[in-house]
Each structure stands twice: as structure tokens, then as C-alpha cells.
Design a protein around this motif. Structure first.
Motif, PDB file in Angstrom:
ATOM      1  N   SER A   1       0.549  -1.449   0.145  1.00 33.94           N
ATOM      2  CA  SER A   1      -0.017   0.264  -0.154  1.00 33.94           C
ATOM      3  C   SER A   1       0.788   0.999  -0.177  1.00 33.94           C
ATOM      4  O   SER A   1       1.787   1.992   0.842  1.00 33.94           O
TER       5      SER A   1
ATOM      6  N   LYS B   1       0.507   4.109   0.950  1.00 31.27           N
ATOM      7  CA  LYS B   1       0.279   5.008   2.221  1.00 31.27           C
ATOM      8  C   LYS B   1       1.508   4.369   3.369  1.00 31.27           C
ATOM      9  O   LYS B   1       1.403   4.679   4.249  1.00 31.27           O
TER      10      LYS B   1
ATOM     11  N   GLN C   1     -15.733  -4.575   6.941  1.00 28.06           N
ATOM     12  CA  GLN C   1     -15.294  -3.363   7.088  1.00 28.06           C
ATOM     13  C   GLN C   1     -15.849  -1.768   6.735  1.00 28.06           C
ATOM     14  O   GLN C   1     -15.693  -1.088   7.653  1.00 28.06           O
TER      15      GLN C   1
ATOM     16  N   TYR D   1     -12.740   2.775  12.061  1.00 25.67           N
ATOM     17  CA  TYR D   1     -12.441   2.828  10.810  1.00 25.67           C
ATOM     18  C   TYR D   1     -11.000   1.563  10.304  1.00 25.67           C
ATOM     19  O   TYR D   1      -9.718   2.472  11.209  1.00 25.67           O
TER      20      TYR D   1
ATOM     21  N   GLU E   1      -8.051  -0.789   8.395  1.00 26.45           N
ATOM     22  CA  GLU E   1      -7.343  -1.540   7.698  1.00 26.45           C
ATOM     23  C   GLU E   1      -8.155  -2.835   6.851  1.00 26.45           C
ATOM     24  O   GLU E   1      -8.721  -3.654   8.114  1.00 26.45           O
ATOM     25  N   SER E   2      -8.112  -3.626   5.724  1.00 25.97           N
ATOM     26  CA  SER E   2      -8.752  -4.587   5.577  1.00 25.97           C
ATOM     27  C   SER E   2      -8.149  -5.777   5.971  1.00 25.97           C
ATOM     28  O   SER E   2      -8.797  -6.628   6.406  1.00 25.97           O
TER      29      SER E   2
ATOM     30  N   GLY F   1      -7.747   2.377   9.597  1.00 27.67           N
ATOM     31  CA  GLY F   1      -8.117   2.479   8.572  1.00 27.67           C
ATOM     32  C   GLY F   1      -7.964   3.044   7.168  1.00 27.67           C
ATOM     33  O   GLY F   1      -6.808   3.089   5.468  1.00 27.67           O
ATOM     34  N   LEU F   2      -7.070   4.372   8.044  1.00 25.32           N
ATOM     35  CA  LEU F   2      -5.926   5.138   6.454  1.00 25.32           C
ATOM     36  C   LEU F   2      -4.635   4.609   6.070  1.00 25.32           C
ATOM     37  O   LEU F   2      -4.104   4.601   4.969  1.00 25.32           O
ATOM     38  N   LYS F   3      -4.399   3.112   6.218  1.00 25.81           N
ATOM     39  CA  LYS F   3      -3.303   2.585   5.869  1.00 25.81           C
ATOM     40  C   LYS F   3      -3.806   2.022   4.825  1.00 25.81           C
ATOM     41  O   LYS F   3      -2.477   1.949   3.537  1.00 25.81           O
ATOM     42  N   THR F   4      -4.477   2.431   4.252  1.00 26.68           N
ATOM     43  CA  THR F   4      -4.772   0.753   2.872  1.00 26.68           C
ATOM     44  C   THR F   4      -6.340   1.949   2.059  1.00 26.68           C
ATOM     45  O   THR F   4      -6.399   1.061   1.414  1.00 26.68           O
ATOM     46  N   GLY F   5      -7.324   2.385   3.408  1.00 24.82           N
ATOM     47  CA  GLY F   5      -8.193   2.758   2.941  1.00 24.82           C
ATOM     48  C   GLY F   5      -9.542   2.335   2.858  1.00 24.82           C
ATOM     49  O   GLY F   5      -8.936   1.004   3.245  1.00 24.82           O
ATOM     50  N   LEU F   6     -10.806   2.448   2.059  1.00 23.71           N
ATOM     51  CA  LEU F   6     -11.555   1.956   2.034  1.00 23.71           C
ATOM     52  C   LEU F   6     -11.617   0.397   0.902  1.00 23.71           C
ATOM     53  O   LEU F   6     -11.258   1.026  -0.191  1.00 23.71           O
TER      54      LEU F   6
END
Length: 373
Positions: A148, A150, A323, A332, A334-335, A362-367
Motif C-alpha cells: 500500500s 500509504k 470493514q 475505521y 484496514e482490510s 483504515g488510513l493505511k489502506t483505505g476502504l
């Protein structure tokens, strides 16, 4: 300064003296364990201690930290009746890997290497990079292509040198292991170095404390290389041996169905991956546990079996739905970090109590993108 314990190979018994940069068994090249059997403190004696994982100093092989970022003591929140989540994505680098990384950085400081290297699909590399920055140690992280963006950005922000390896997670690990034999190199491996496991075990010590001196019926853990599961098994054994719990919880190991070598071996009744036909593998949203050949496979399978636990697998759609479900509850994640909730949210545990870890932000990979039509 507290003397370091020796290491040994769990496969053949070869001993490795403390204070060296040896990162694997000299004979079989397998991962090492620590010759260390601590006794945890009683619940009432923890009152007033530092509010980090270092409050469990009696259980740690390095009890005097200099690189701490206040890691540990993450919240425990209820998701539904009987099932709670531990919010390990609230760690300093936004993943549970900080628990082990701080131990590796402390060890590296004592050994004073010329360089530190690691391999990772993202979160472990980020944690190692951050704690090496804290310790003023030069760090290089090998990551597979497809990591990823990020996570790469976060590793580099901490000043680590990133080497992008063509191929998958196994290719990145192989490249790092080849570099690890260079003189003066400390291999900060979250798989091979047993200090990492003694950091991750604090996850369960915190559960025990926050639940008032008990543990749930089931501890659900995502498994790729198995570092959180094996740490959990260490902590359960310590608490039980000290008489601080009267029963051991079952360990439920969760893998993505797309990359599930351990779940496949479990279904075959195997004690290791050797001799089992590998199942077909495909890309998965759970990149952090997409490990086709975990070096500690035998130990992971034994730990689950000895606990009375089992393996569960989750599909890509289950990951997507979990998720979004957690996000709808204000979490939030990550997956990869939602895999355990994906495995149990629809009633797989029956009436048993359980805790699931939410391991990465979640900010590490996004939705995760919606399922293809």
C-alpha cells in the motif's frame, strides 16, 4: 544492565548465546525461541504502574525501555453481546506491530549493530522504522511490490530506506534474509526473532487486566506469520502457570480464504506445511496475512490445537462487508485488520464470549473497493 536470555531452536534444540547478531538456527536456519519463563505480577500489584505495555515488566525480557512511544493499553470496546474488540490500531504507528517492534529496537540498542534491516508487507516495517528512528538506528525495510502506498509513505517518513522487491511477500522476506547475514547487521524480523513474540504477548496481558483477571472463552486472532497468535499463547501459558487464570481460552486463527495454507493444513490434520499440497492462492484484500509459507507453521498449528481452538477462513466479500460494518460503528480499520470480525460477526462462535483484535488503521489502506459485478 539486566542480562539477556539465550535463544534456542524449537525444531532441533540448538542453542544460541545471548548478545549475538545470530538471527536463526545455525543448523536448520529456522526461527528461534527465547529461553525465558517469567512469572507475571498479580492483578492488584499493577495499580499505579506506567500506562503502557511496560507495566508488565516481570514478563518482558527487556524491562527497562529507552525507546518507548507509550505503546500498549489500547481500549477494549463491545461490538455486540459477548464479543468485544481491542483497538490495537490506536498504537503509535497505527498497528499492533508496535508491541513487538519496541522490543526489537531495545534489543538492537544493546547489540549496537551497524545497520538494522526488516522485511514487511507494511505494518511491521512501519513499526520497525519508527522505533529505529526513536533509537537513532539506521534502518532498511524490504517490501514487496504492491505494498500500500500509504504504508510505504509512512515507512519513509520515519527515515528508513525502502527496498521494493519484485514479487510477493515471500520474495521480500527472502531478499531480507540474504542481506541479514552481512557482518554487523541486526535482522529485526518479526518472524524469526523471539523478542517480537514477547512484545505481542502483552496484548493478552492487557485483556486479562482489563477483564478483571479473566479471559474470554475465545481469543480470535488473524494469522499470517502468526506472531500475535504465538504471543497470545505465550501469555496464556504464563498466566495459567502462575495460577492467575484457571482455564485457558481457545485460540481461533483466521486466514483469508485466498491465502490459507495453515487453514488447509489444519483441515488435512497435518502438523506442519511440509508434505501437504499447497492450496491455490489468489490476491486478497488482507495483504498483511497473505503469507504462503510461514516459518513458524508447526508452532502455530500446535498452539491452536493445544488450546482447543480451530481455523476459520473469510472471503473477500466478507472482508468488504466487515470493514463497512465496523466503519458504521465508528471504527475505521484496514482490510487485514477486519478479518477476525468478518469471521465471527455472523454467529460462528455461538454463545461463547470472545475478543477480536482490530490490528491496523483504515488510513493505511483505505476502504476496500466494492465487489466486482
Amino acid at each position: 544492565m539486566t542480562p539477556l536470555p539465550d535463544c534456542y531452536c524449537p525444531a532441533d534444540g540448538t542453542r544460541v548465546p545471548a548478545g549475538t547478531l545470530t538471527w536463526c538456527c545455525p543448523l536448520c536456519r529456522g526461527p528461534l525461541d527465547l529461553d525465558f519463563a517469567p512469572t507475571p505480577a498479580a492483578l492488584k500489584s499493577l495499580t499505579g504502574r506506567v500506562n503502557s505495555l511496560w507495566r508488565y515488566a516481570e514478563t518482558l525480557p527487556l524491562p527497562t525501555p529507552t525507546t518507548t512511544l507509550g505503546e500498549g493499553r489500547t481500549p477494549l470496546v463491545e461490538l455486540r453481546d459477548g464479543i468485544s474488540a481491542k483497538l490495537d490500531f490506536l498504537m503509535p504507528t497505527l498497528s499492533f506491530k508496535d508491541r513487538g517492534a519496541v522490543l526489537l529496537a531495545e534489543l538492537a540498542l544493546r547489540l549496537n549493530p551497524g545497520q538494522v534491516i526488516a522485511d514487511s508487507s507494511g505494518n511491521a516495517g512501519t513499526a520497525i522504522a519508527a522505533y529505529c528512528a526513536r533509537a537513532r538506528l539506521p534502518c532498511t525495510v524490504y517490501v514487496p511490490e504492491g505494498t500500500s502506498a500509504k504504508k510505504l509513505e509512512q515507512i519513509q517518513a520515519h527515515g528508513a530506506h525502502v527496498i521494493l522487491v519484485d514479487g510477493n511477500r515471500a520474495a521480500a522476506a527472502a531478499a531480507a534474509r540474504e542481506a541479514a547475514d552481512a557482518p554487523g547487521t541486526f535482522y529485526a524480523s518479526h518472524v524469526y526473532n523471539p523478542y517480537f513474540l514477547h512484545g505481542t504477548k502483552t496484548y493478552v496481558h492487557e485483556l486479562w487486566e482489563d477483564m478483571g483477571g479473566r479471559l474470554p472463552d475465545v481469543i480470535v486472532v488473524p494469522v499470517g506469520n502468526g506472531t500475535l497468535l504465538l504471543g497470545a499463547a505465550l501469555a496464556v501459558a504464563e498466566l495459567h502457570s502462575a495460577g492467575l487464570i484457571d482455564r485457558r481460552p481457545a485460540l481461533y486463527a483466521v486466514q483469508a480464504a485466498a491465502v490459507a495454507p495453515l487453514a488447509h493444513a489444519w483441515a488435512e490434520g497435518a502438523s506442519d506445511l511440509t508434505g501437504t499440497a499447497p492450496p491455490p492462492m489468489s490476491p486478497t484484500l488482507a495483504e498483511g496475512i497473505a503469507i504462503p509459507h510461514p516459518p513458524r507453521a508447526r508452532q502455530i498449528l500446535r498452539a491452536v490445537r493445544d488450546s482447543g481452538g480451530t481455523f476459520l477462513t473469510v472471503t473477500e466479500d466478507q472482508i468488504r462487508h466487515a470493514q463497512r460494518d465496523l466503519a458504521s460503528q465508528g471504527l475505521y480499520v484496514e482490510s487485514t485488520g477486519v478479518a477476525c470480525w468478518a469471521a465471527v460477526r455472523e454467529g460462528a462462535l455461538g454463545a461463547r464470549t470472545a475478543v477480536v483484535p482490530l490490528c491496523g488503521a483504515g488510513l493505511k489502506t483505505g476502504l476496500a473497493p466494492a465487489s466486482p459485478a
